[in-house]
Scaffold this active site. Structure first.
Site, PDB file in Angstrom:
ATOM      1  N   LYS A  55      59.996  65.258   2.138  1.00 24.00           N
ATOM      2  CA  LYS A  55      61.371  64.771   1.960  1.00 24.00           C
ATOM      3  C   LYS A  55      61.588  64.654   0.457  1.00 24.00           C
ATOM      4  O   LYS A  55      61.212  63.677  -0.175  1.00 24.00           O
ATOM      5  CB  LYS A  55      61.510  63.412   2.646  1.00 24.00           C
ATOM      6  CG  LYS A  55      62.905  63.061   3.111  1.00 24.00           C
ATOM      7  CD  LYS A  55      63.956  62.972   2.038  1.00 24.00           C
ATOM      8  CE  LYS A  55      63.915  61.702   1.234  1.00 24.00           C
ATOM      9  NZ  LYS A  55      64.854  61.738   0.070  1.00 24.00           N
ATOM     10  N   GLU A 103      52.650  55.819  -5.440  1.00 22.20           N
ATOM     11  CA  GLU A 103      52.665  56.075  -6.890  1.00 22.20           C
ATOM     12  C   GLU A 103      53.992  55.563  -7.407  1.00 22.20           C
ATOM     13  O   GLU A 103      55.032  56.186  -7.169  1.00 22.20           O
ATOM     14  CB  GLU A 103      52.557  57.582  -7.164  1.00 22.20           C
ATOM     15  CG  GLU A 103      51.329  58.249  -6.586  1.00 22.20           C
ATOM     16  CD  GLU A 103      50.056  57.747  -7.205  1.00 22.20           C
ATOM     17  OE1 GLU A 103      50.101  57.227  -8.332  1.00 22.20           O
ATOM     18  OE2 GLU A 103      49.014  57.854  -6.557  1.00 22.20           O
TER      19      GLU A 103
HETATM   20  P1  NAD Z   1      63.258  56.028  -5.516  1.00 25.78           P
HETATM   21  O1  NAD Z   1      62.257  55.047  -5.062  1.00 25.78           O
HETATM   22  O2  NAD Z   1      64.678  55.629  -5.560  1.00 25.78           O
HETATM   23  O3  NAD Z   1      63.228  57.342  -4.624  1.00 25.78           O
HETATM   24  C1  NAD Z   1      62.045  58.085  -4.450  1.00 25.78           C
HETATM   25  C2  NAD Z   1      62.105  58.805  -3.120  1.00 25.78           C
HETATM   26  O4  NAD Z   1      62.091  57.831  -2.081  1.00 25.78           O
HETATM   27  C3  NAD Z   1      63.363  59.643  -2.909  1.00 25.78           C
HETATM   28  O5  NAD Z   1      63.027  60.802  -2.195  1.00 25.78           O
HETATM   29  C4  NAD Z   1      64.224  58.731  -2.049  1.00 25.78           C
HETATM   30  O6  NAD Z   1      65.141  59.429  -1.246  1.00 25.78           O
HETATM   31  C5  NAD Z   1      63.170  58.064  -1.196  1.00 25.78           C
HETATM   32  N1  NAD Z   1      63.563  56.759  -0.635  1.00 25.78           N
HETATM   33  C6  NAD Z   1      64.454  55.871  -1.124  1.00 25.78           C
HETATM   34  N2  NAD Z   1      64.547  54.809  -0.292  1.00 25.78           N
HETATM   35  C7  NAD Z   1      63.698  55.033   0.734  1.00 25.78           C
HETATM   36  C8  NAD Z   1      63.327  54.304   1.888  1.00 25.78           C
HETATM   37  N3  NAD Z   1      63.866  53.119   2.180  1.00 25.78           N
HETATM   38  N4  NAD Z   1      62.395  54.824   2.708  1.00 25.78           N
HETATM   39  C9  NAD Z   1      61.823  56.010   2.437  1.00 25.78           C
HETATM   40  N5  NAD Z   1      62.144  56.769   1.368  1.00 25.78           N
HETATM   41  C10 NAD Z   1      63.058  56.272   0.517  1.00 25.78           C
HETATM   42  O7  NAD Z   1      62.735  56.528  -6.929  1.00 25.78           O
HETATM   43  P2  NAD Z   1      63.450  57.515  -7.924  1.00 25.78           P
HETATM   44  O8  NAD Z   1      64.502  56.744  -8.637  1.00 25.78           O
HETATM   45  O9  NAD Z   1      63.803  58.786  -7.217  1.00 25.78           O
HETATM   46  O10 NAD Z   1      62.257  57.903  -8.919  1.00 25.78           O
HETATM   47  C11 NAD Z   1      62.000  57.225 -10.090  1.00 25.78           C
HETATM   48  C12 NAD Z   1      60.796  56.326  -9.906  1.00 25.78           C
HETATM   49  O11 NAD Z   1      59.643  57.080  -9.544  1.00 25.78           O
HETATM   50  C13 NAD Z   1      60.432  55.602 -11.180  1.00 25.78           C
HETATM   51  O12 NAD Z   1      60.186  54.260 -10.891  1.00 25.78           O
HETATM   52  C14 NAD Z   1      59.146  56.290 -11.611  1.00 25.78           C
HETATM   53  O13 NAD Z   1      58.302  55.515 -12.403  1.00 25.78           O
HETATM   54  C15 NAD Z   1      58.526  56.643 -10.306  1.00 25.78           C
HETATM   55  N6  NAD Z   1      57.520  57.706 -10.461  1.00 25.78           N
HETATM   56  C16 NAD Z   1      56.192  57.366 -10.363  1.00 25.78           C
HETATM   57  C17 NAD Z   1      55.196  58.345 -10.530  1.00 25.78           C
HETATM   58  C18 NAD Z   1      53.723  57.999 -10.434  1.00 25.78           C
HETATM   59  O14 NAD Z   1      52.896  58.903 -10.391  1.00 25.78           O
HETATM   60  N7  NAD Z   1      53.356  56.740 -10.392  1.00 25.78           N
HETATM   61  C19 NAD Z   1      55.572  59.653 -10.798  1.00 25.78           C
HETATM   62  C20 NAD Z   1      56.934  59.962 -10.901  1.00 25.78           C
HETATM   63  C21 NAD Z   1      57.901  58.969 -10.728  1.00 25.78           C
END
Ligand code: NAD
Length: 500
Positions: free
Chosen positions: A198, A273
């Site tokens: 997803k 992550e």
């Molecule tokens: P997000 O948490 O908003 O979304 C990430 C994914 O989760 C998307 O596909 C989204 O559709 C999905 N999602 C959102 N709500 C959900 C739910 N309730 N249930 C299941 N899936 C859901 O994050 P973002 O804004 O897309 O990404 C940025 C974040 O990702 C930052 O905090 C960044 O630090 C983190 N990140 C971490 C790593 C790592 O390796 N630790 C790598 C890249 C990005």
């Protein structure tokens, strides 16, 4: 003359255009299933719609998980040998490499990242991740050991057997979409798992193209399924689905907590992550000619939308003012613009909400009395551009110090000695990464061992290496992507005791 702040769509390859024009669909069980609802795809340099993707939900996830479970047990996947899995993954590597130009264009148009970053680190870097994991299927093995049974019961042997954990629900963010998909899919395929991917609703185009490449590579139907949609709908349905054995999630800490709660309640395996607020420690014995551009790259690369971005820079007092001055000069030279131009270093942020969020953090810091130094001015009217920002004078408990901004915003602080540097660096709810700039090897070793995080970079601004695990501690999550750790998380162990 073309506007430097708008993607020049005349550079698009014919295939990129064809892909943008495709009707929204999900890739399930080796077929494209027309989507019943759509989400517009917006060009982050202008806000204009360039494509549509499917808005999947529980129904599509249900069909995809069923397909992934069938594929998991199918002779075409379950019974092929490890060398065959290796060949299939290598087929995919070749296809990614030969389609890199189109994949990179989709990534730039979808996410905003500059072409050079899309083509090199993101697409070719991802090919490297699949290549690394292609080497693993032939090396997955259990252990054999002598086992001591009850007295007089006979002679025993014990061994362990590794098998795929099952269907993996992979949920990824928008910051480096194709790379995040590789980090999830490559170890899963190497382990013999099947996947429902997803992608983030803002950046699904490269994942949809990946589905076509997966089919062309000969990977059997149902092994990889791609359902696009919003997190609350498709994402959460995947996390809740009883047919999914493991959730492999990368994204924000807030979403990670929610996923962890749901997965925990259902005793579903999960790796998280999450976000970071990674410190950079710049000691006065460092080579500033390396350290200043390095510290800048660590936060301004991909407009700061990198999980391990070095967003808190702690500088030893004696060189603090000089470092701030040099950083500001450096930031002024970073070209911000639309990513299809070869000289652009920073593209727009991914969407309007992210721009508003990042701008809000900078304005709040300025209102709280911090000094804010900016890089080159950007065209603010349309598109989601933000000029690099360097914030000085923030307190350790300030919002800008404690919260992840996920944008091109660097806060700079002073420290007096190693002890204080370490204590400030570790004073964070996050624990993803850290960087040390110093020429004193003993100090480097002491500090890197004492930093509370999952990754330490010494005298470099970092890049992911497929063999080295990535992942955090504390609120940055648990579990690892990349390396053997990510493979192990896709495997389960069975112990077998044999009387011989
Ligand atoms: P997000 O948490 O908003 O979304 C990430 C994914 O989760 C998307 O596909 C989204 O559709 C999905 N999602 C959102 N709500 C959900 C739910 N309730 N249930 C299941 N899936 C859901 O994050 P973002 O804004 O897309 O990404 C940025 C974040 O990702 C930052 O905090 C960044 O630090 C983190 N990140 C971490 C790593 C790592 O390796 N630790 C790598 C890249 C990005």
């Amino acid at each position: 003359m073309t506007n430097p702040f708008r993607h020049d769509l005349s550079v698009l390859e014919p295939e990129t255009r064809q892909r943008l024009a495709r009707k929204p669909a999900h890739y399930i069980d080796g077929r494209w299933a027309a989507a019943s609802a759509a989400i517009p795809v917006l060009d982050p340099s202008s806000g204009a719609q360039v494509a549509e993707i499917g808005a999947g939900g529980a129904a599509e996830i249900d069909v995809a998980v069923a397909a992934a479970n069938r594929a998991l047990r199918s002779p075409e996947w379950a019974e092929i040998g490890p060398a065959a899995r290796e060949r299939l993954i290598l087929n995919l590597v070749a296809l990614i490499e030969s389609n890199a130009a189109v994949l990179a264009q989709l990534e730039t148009l979808d996410n905003g990242m500059p072409s050079w970053f899309a083509f090199g680190p993101t697409i070719m870097g991802s090919a490297g991740v699949y290549r690394y994991y292609a080497g693993w299927p032939t090396k997955i093995a259990g252990e054999t050991m002598p086992v001591e049974g009850p007295p007089g019961a006979g002679v025993f042997r014990g061994y362990t057997q590794k098998s795929p954990v099952g269907v993996i629900g992979a949920i990824i963010p928008w910051n480096v979409p194709f790379m995040m998909a590789a980090w999830k899919l490559a170890p899963a395929l190497a382990a013999g798992c099947t996947v429902v991917l997803k992608p983030a609703e803002d950046t699904s185009l490269s994942a949809l193209m990946l589905a076509d490449l997966i089919e062309q590579a000969g990977i059997p139907k149902g092994v990889v399924n791609v359902v696009t949609g919003r997190g609350a709908d498709a994402g959460e349905a995947l996390v809740r689905h009883p047919g999914v054995a493991k959730i492999s999630f990368t994204g924000s800490t807030a979403t990670g907590r929610r996923i962890g709660e749901i997965a925990g309640r259902n005793l579903k395996k999960h790796t998280l992550e999450l976000g970071g607020k990674s410190p950079v420690l710049l000691f006065d014995d460092a080579d500033l000619n390396d350290a200043v551009p390095g510290a800048a790259a660590s936060i301004f690369l991909n407009s700061g939308q990198i999980c391990v971005a070095g967003s808190r820079l702690y500088v030893q007092s004696r060189i603090h003012d000089e470092v701030v001055e040099r950083l500001h000069k450096h930031a002024m030279t970073l070209k911000v613009g639309a990513g299809f131009s070869s000289d652009v270093f920073m593209g727009p942020l991914v969407n309007a909400a992210q721009k508003q969020r990042v701008t809000g953090y900078v304005e709040a810091a300025a209102s709280a009395g911090c000094e804010v130094l900016r890089g080159a001015a950007v065209d603010d009217d349309a598109g989601y551009f933000v000029s690099p920002a360097i914030v000085t004078g923030a307190m350790q408990d300030a919002v800008i110090t404690r919260e992840e901004v996920f944008g091109p915003v660097l806060s700079v602080y002073r420290f007096e000695d190693e002890e204080e540097a370490l204590s400030l660096a570790n004073d964070s709810e996050y624990g993803l990464a850290a960087t040390i700039w110093s020429s004193n090897i003993s100090r480097v070793m002491r500090v890197s061992e004492a930093l509370e995080c999952g990754k330490v970079l010494v005298n470099n601004s970092g890049f992911p290496y497929p063999g080295l695990p990535e992942g955090g501690r504390k609120a940055s999550g648990h579990g690892k992507d990349l390396g053997r750790d990510a493979l192990d998380a896709c495997l389960q162990t069975k112990s077998i005791i044999l009387r011989i």
